[in-house]
Design a protein around this motif. Structure first.
Motif, PDB file in Angstrom:
ATOM      1  N   GLU A 216       0.929  -1.084  -0.025  1.00  0.00           N
ATOM      2  CA  GLU A 216      -0.152  -0.162  -0.041  1.00  0.00           C
ATOM      3  C   GLU A 216       0.982   1.342  -0.017  1.00  0.00           C
ATOM      4  O   GLU A 216       2.157   1.198   0.547  1.00  0.00           O
ATOM      5  CB  GLU A 216      -1.052  -0.092   1.183  1.00  0.00           C
ATOM      6  N   PRO A 217       0.510   2.425  -0.478  1.00  0.00           N
ATOM      7  CA  PRO A 217      -0.670   2.632  -1.160  1.00  0.00           C
ATOM      8  C   PRO A 217      -0.763   2.070  -2.896  1.00  0.00           C
ATOM      9  O   PRO A 217      -1.679   2.433  -3.396  1.00  0.00           O
ATOM     10  CB  PRO A 217      -0.947   3.997  -1.141  1.00  0.00           C
TER      11      PRO A 217
ATOM     12  N   SER B   3      -3.881  -0.084  -3.934  1.00  0.00           N
ATOM     13  CA  SER B   3      -5.128   0.542  -4.041  1.00  0.00           C
ATOM     14  C   SER B   3      -5.160   1.345  -5.391  1.00  0.00           C
ATOM     15  O   SER B   3      -6.032   1.118  -6.031  1.00  0.00           O
ATOM     16  CB  SER B   3      -5.402   1.280  -3.004  1.00  0.00           C
TER      17      SER B   3
END
Length: 228
Positions: A161-162, A165
């Motif tokens: 992450e990020p 995402s």
């Protein structure tokens, strides 16, 4: 020894008639059979033209994600169960389940889902147990318009992450939870409704010790009003 030709032809006809009847009965038996026990690792249910409509399989024999008849590796599926396919031979739901002792505590799960076209689940009936933490309920999700990029989704699973995402959004797999009804891991029963962005905006709850409440939330997740 004298052979009567008329009797010979009569016997031949009788034998051929008997064979035809036996073949006809044999063919019918192949179309419909009754068995007491059938042990298999996988069953494929197909249309007369060969298109796949359903798979029942053990965890080791489950297919990946089949879209338009093409099998793609699934990044996370480890359970056995049953998968459903639409007229295009694309996965559109399924029933999966598992359970075992993990790290000295019982785990158990089951999930009946229905998918959006070339997307993931929009409706899920589920149960999930990890020791003392138990959840069960119904979830309704929104998924993006357009098909998911399965290869990009698989690659995104390995990212931290990020970046993960962001990669999921690029692969068209990000979703928003619109509704939840069921038991939460803390022992409460809850109905939670979200907006189009997946943000909880209304929560009806009865806690494990029996306290009921209604909470209204703003877009930032802050409770603006509570009725107890």
């Amino acid at each position: 020894m004298r052979i009567d030709a008329s009797r010979a032809w009569g016997g031949y006809a009788a034998v051929m008639t008997g064979m035809a009847a036996w073949l006809a009965l044999g063919g019918a038996a192949e179309d419909r059979a009754r068995l007491s026990v059938l042990d298999v690792e996988r069953i494929n249910v197909r249309e007369p033209d060969g298109k796949l409509r359903m798979v029942i399989a053990s965890s080791k024999r489950m297919p990946g994600i089949i879209i338009d008849g093409r099998d793609h590796p699934h990044p996370t599926r480890t359970e056995g169960g049953m998968l459903f396919y639409n007229d295009e031979e694309s996965e559109n739901g399924g029933l999966i389940f598992d359970g075992r002792i993990r790290n000295g505590q019982p785990t158990n799960g089951g999930s009946l889902t229905f998918d959006r076209w070339h997307q993931d689940q929009t409706v899920q009936l589920f149960t999930d147990e990890k020791g003392a933490k138990r959840r069960a309920g119904v979830i309704v999700n929104d998924h993006p318009d357009g098909p998911m990029d399965i290869a990009a989704t698989t690659r995104a699973m390995a990212l931290p992450e990020p970046a993960r995402s962001a990669a999921f959004r690029h692969a068209n797999v990000e979703f928003q939870q619109r509704a939840y009804l069921g038991r939460k891991a803390d022992g409460s029963s809850q109905l939670e409704l979200g907006d189009a962005a997946g943000r909880p905006r209304l929560r009806l709850q009865v806690t494990a010790d029996g306290r009921p409440s209604i909470a209204l939330l703003d877009a930032g997740g802050r409770v603006t009003r509570t009725i107890e």
